[in-house]
Design an enzyme around this catalytic site. Structure first.
Site, mmCIF file in Angstrom:
data_model
loop_
_atom_site.group_PDB
_atom_site.id
_atom_site.type_symbol
_atom_site.label_atom_id
_atom_site.label_comp_id
_atom_site.label_asym_id
_atom_site.label_seq_id
_atom_site.Cartn_x
_atom_site.Cartn_y
_atom_site.Cartn_z
ATOM 1 N N ARG A 22 -11.856 -5.030 8.821
ATOM 2 C CA ARG A 22 -11.967 -4.933 7.360
ATOM 3 C C ARG A 22 -12.606 -6.138 6.347
ATOM 4 O O ARG A 22 -13.907 -5.965 6.725
ATOM 5 C CB ARG A 22 -11.322 -4.446 5.817
ATOM 6 C CG ARG A 22 -11.148 -2.668 6.094
ATOM 7 C CD ARG A 22 -10.050 -2.582 4.915
ATOM 8 N NE ARG A 22 -8.736 -2.370 4.075
ATOM 9 C CZ ARG A 22 -7.812 -2.263 4.927
ATOM 10 N NH1 ARG A 22 -8.051 -1.297 5.954
ATOM 11 N NH2 ARG A 22 -7.058 -2.337 5.130
ATOM 12 N N ARG A 23 -11.828 -7.249 7.538
ATOM 13 C CA ARG A 23 -12.531 -8.458 7.163
ATOM 14 C C ARG A 23 -13.655 -8.989 7.978
ATOM 15 O O ARG A 23 -14.773 -9.364 7.412
ATOM 16 C CB ARG A 23 -11.737 -9.382 7.037
ATOM 17 C CG ARG A 23 -10.570 -9.321 6.204
ATOM 18 C CD ARG A 23 -10.254 -9.313 5.140
ATOM 19 N NE ARG A 23 -11.039 -9.026 4.517
ATOM 20 C CZ ARG A 23 -10.290 -6.993 3.595
ATOM 21 N NH1 ARG A 23 -9.025 -7.281 3.726
ATOM 22 N NH2 ARG A 23 -10.447 -6.864 2.978
ATOM 23 N N ASP A 39 -1.957 -2.265 -3.958
ATOM 24 C CA ASP A 39 -3.184 -2.499 -3.433
ATOM 25 C C ASP A 39 -3.962 -0.698 -4.165
ATOM 26 O O ASP A 39 -3.104 0.157 -3.848
ATOM 27 C CB ASP A 39 -3.190 -2.936 -1.783
ATOM 28 C CG ASP A 39 -3.199 -4.194 -1.376
ATOM 29 O OD1 ASP A 39 -2.647 -4.320 -0.353
ATOM 30 O OD2 ASP A 39 -3.198 -4.724 -2.777
ATOM 31 N N MET A 40 -4.837 -1.122 -3.485
ATOM 32 C CA MET A 40 -6.251 0.357 -3.775
ATOM 33 C C MET A 40 -6.634 0.512 -2.477
ATOM 34 O O MET A 40 -7.294 -0.368 -1.784
ATOM 35 C CB MET A 40 -7.053 0.029 -4.824
ATOM 36 C CG MET A 40 -8.280 1.784 -5.379
ATOM 37 S SD MET A 40 -6.815 2.660 -5.409
ATOM 38 C CE MET A 40 -6.012 2.936 -7.897
ATOM 39 N N ALA A 51 -13.364 -2.374 -0.803
ATOM 40 C CA ALA A 51 -13.034 -2.564 1.141
ATOM 41 C C ALA A 51 -13.599 -1.913 1.976
ATOM 42 O O ALA A 51 -14.372 -2.162 3.214
ATOM 43 C CB ALA A 51 -12.149 -3.785 0.979
ATOM 44 N N THR A 74 -12.681 -11.834 -5.694
ATOM 45 C CA THR A 74 -13.833 -12.163 -5.208
ATOM 46 C C THR A 74 -14.112 -12.956 -4.487
ATOM 47 O O THR A 74 -13.549 -14.274 -5.447
ATOM 48 C CB THR A 74 -15.173 -11.304 -6.342
ATOM 49 O OG1 THR A 74 -16.270 -11.409 -6.045
ATOM 50 C CG2 THR A 74 -15.581 -12.227 -7.000
ATOM 51 N N LYS A 101 0.780 -1.571 -0.311
ATOM 52 C CA LYS A 101 -0.142 0.353 0.325
ATOM 53 C C LYS A 101 1.130 1.239 0.224
ATOM 54 O O LYS A 101 1.418 1.507 0.453
ATOM 55 C CB LYS A 101 -1.073 -0.030 1.120
ATOM 56 C CG LYS A 101 -1.999 -0.843 0.918
ATOM 57 C CD LYS A 101 -2.844 -1.347 2.396
ATOM 58 C CE LYS A 101 -4.058 -1.671 2.303
ATOM 59 N NZ LYS A 101 -3.270 -3.479 1.893
ATOM 60 N N GLN A 140 -11.987 -0.729 -7.938
ATOM 61 C CA GLN A 140 -12.287 -1.319 -7.571
ATOM 62 C C GLN A 140 -13.735 -1.238 -8.272
ATOM 63 O O GLN A 140 -14.195 -0.128 -8.299
ATOM 64 C CB GLN A 140 -12.898 -0.215 -5.906
ATOM 65 C CG GLN A 140 -11.518 -0.738 -5.363
ATOM 66 C CD GLN A 140 -11.158 0.588 -4.422
ATOM 67 O OE1 GLN A 140 -11.031 1.333 -5.103
ATOM 68 N NE2 GLN A 140 -10.370 0.244 -2.668
ATOM 69 N N LYS A 155 -14.519 -5.141 -5.169
ATOM 70 C CA LYS A 155 -16.206 -4.778 -5.190
ATOM 71 C C LYS A 155 -15.285 -3.901 -4.295
ATOM 72 O O LYS A 155 -15.591 -2.328 -5.450
ATOM 73 C CB LYS A 155 -16.313 -5.545 -4.148
ATOM 74 C CG LYS A 155 -17.327 -7.070 -5.502
ATOM 75 C CD LYS A 155 -18.307 -7.894 -4.749
ATOM 76 C CE LYS A 155 -19.102 -8.733 -5.149
ATOM 77 N NZ LYS A 155 -20.044 -8.969 -4.927
ATOM 78 N N ARG A 210 -6.111 -6.084 -10.743
ATOM 79 C CA ARG A 210 -6.704 -6.806 -9.621
ATOM 80 C C ARG A 210 -8.038 -5.867 -9.659
ATOM 81 O O ARG A 210 -8.300 -4.937 -9.480
ATOM 82 C CB ARG A 210 -5.451 -7.205 -8.807
ATOM 83 C CG ARG A 210 -6.815 -7.623 -8.000
ATOM 84 C CD ARG A 210 -6.592 -7.367 -5.920
ATOM 85 N NE ARG A 210 -5.012 -7.657 -5.742
ATOM 86 C CZ ARG A 210 -4.157 -7.315 -4.706
ATOM 87 N NH1 ARG A 210 -4.856 -6.787 -4.645
ATOM 88 N NH2 ARG A 210 -3.467 -8.205 -4.331
#
Ligand SMILES: Cc1cc2nc3c(=O)[nH]c(=O)nc-3n(C[C@H](O)[C@H](O)[C@H](O)COP(=O)(O)OP(=O)(O)OC[C@H]3O[C@@H](n4cnc5c(N)ncnc54)[C@H](O)[C@@H]3O)c2cc1C
Length: 312
Positions: free
Chosen positions: A291-292, A136-137, A192, A229, A102, A166, A190, A187
């Site tokens: 986040r998970r 990563d975004m 997060a 996903t 990141k 995303q 959706k 990648r």
């Protein structure tokens, strides 16, 4: 909608220093500790061990040293040095060479030029060693600068790099055309993060509809795209589209998070699809973990059971 409310709730909890301290004390203490469901460990050695177990199941992997939103250049430099050490450890270990990172971990919130220098240091070590590096975004305020930094490095000749888009963001379909025109790897996720109406779709059906449209585009015009996903419906749509358009299963890959839908990970491999598991590790795991939980509140029940078992 459960998604948005739970994202908001866990996003707030993620800000709690007290909760972070408590979680950090108990979350990774034992092999069965609650956070180990989603996080491979606190050290690179534990991450490599987890990676070996995934490779034994013919799964591919992407190692992610957890960390984000650092507030000093010293911390950013330390994270950069730690990534260089991760690259060397992975190289020695013989596992697959694929990492995610990141930009806010590398100091983007403090000084953009320093973050770019830190990223370049990592790429200078990674690319000659045959690594692929995914940026990563993070949440939407970083989308512009992340794609700008990516495109600058791409134009400077760094080619073993990829980005994340995303589907929740209104802008992402435009960004997809920009990135695929470069010939770069995307990648597709959706999203997060909790995002405002002004920049993002708010309902699951709108996010899924955008994901589906972007999947068609990235499968037909992309460059080894990653369909990231755990949504069975999206995965089935991707397989159907690939079949109907004669896109061979080695022209794209599915990606999932460590500890999420492990059944789906192995069943897709059995059906001949490449599947890559995103393997997060490190001491800075609390925001990722939250986040998970935000994505699937049912995970809280799992966490509470793990805590009760441990304290029983
Ligand atoms: C490899 C990978 C990399 C990612 N990188 C980024 C990134 O750089 N930036 C970013 O914003 N997001 C990233 N994400 C997260 C992504 O944006 C979503 O938040 C996440 O994947 C959950 O959405 P979903 O597509 O699985 O679909 P959803 O519609 O949310 O979920 C579909 C089904 O998947 C299962 N599921 C989903 N999430 C979980 C979970 N946490 N625990 C258990 N089951 C679950 C449930 O059964 C759920 O019904 C990444 C995801 C993956 C797989």
């Amino acid at each position: 909608m459960v998604g948005r409310a739970s994202k908001t709730f866990f996003h707030l909890l993620a800000q709690s220093g007290v909760l972070k301290k408590m979680a950090s004390r108990y979350g990774m203490r034992h092999p069965t500790s609650f956070a180990r469901r989603f996080i491979a460990g606190e050290t690179v050695e534990e991450a490599i061990e987890a990676a070996r177990a995934l490779e034994a199941k013919r799964l591919h992997l992407a190692l992610d040293l957890l960390g984000e939103s650092v507030t000093s250049l010293d911390t950013a430099d330390a994270a950069t040095r730690e990534y260089l050490a991760v690259i060397d450890a992975v190289t020695r270990s013989g596992i697959e060479r694929n990492i995610s990172l990141k930009l806010t971990q590398l100091g983007l919130d403090v000084d953009k030029a320093s973050a770019v220098d830190n990223l370049r240091k990592i790429l200078e070590r990674a690319e000659p060693a045959g690594f692929f590096v995914r940026i990563d975004m993070e949440n939407s305020p970083y989308a512009d600068v992340t794609l700008e930094i990516f495109e600058t490095l791409w134009q400077q000749g760094y080619r073993q790099i990829g980005v994340v888009l995303q589907s929740a963001l209104h802008r992402s379909e435009r960004d997809l055309h920009r990135i695929t025109a470069l010939g770069a790897r995307v990648r597709l996720v959706k999203g997060a993060y909790k995002e405002p109406k002004s920049v993002a779709y708010q309902t699951k059906s709108d996010v899924d509809a955008a994901y589906t449209r972007m999947m068609w585009t990235v499968l037909s015009t992309g460059h080894y795209p990653a369909i990231a996903t755990h949504d069975r419906a999206m995965i089935d749509l991707a397989r159907q589209f690939a079949r109907e358009h004669n896109i061979a299963s080695d022209q794209f890959e599915f990606q999932m998070l460590y500890g999420v839908r492990r059944d789906l990970q192995t069943s897709l491999v059995k059906e001949g699809y490449p599947v890559r598991v995103y393997v997060p590790f490190g001491r800075e795991w609390f925001p990722y973990f939250m986040r998970r939980l935000g994505e699937r509140p049912a995970n809280v029940a799992f966490v509470l059971r793990a805590i009760l078992n441990e304290s029983g």
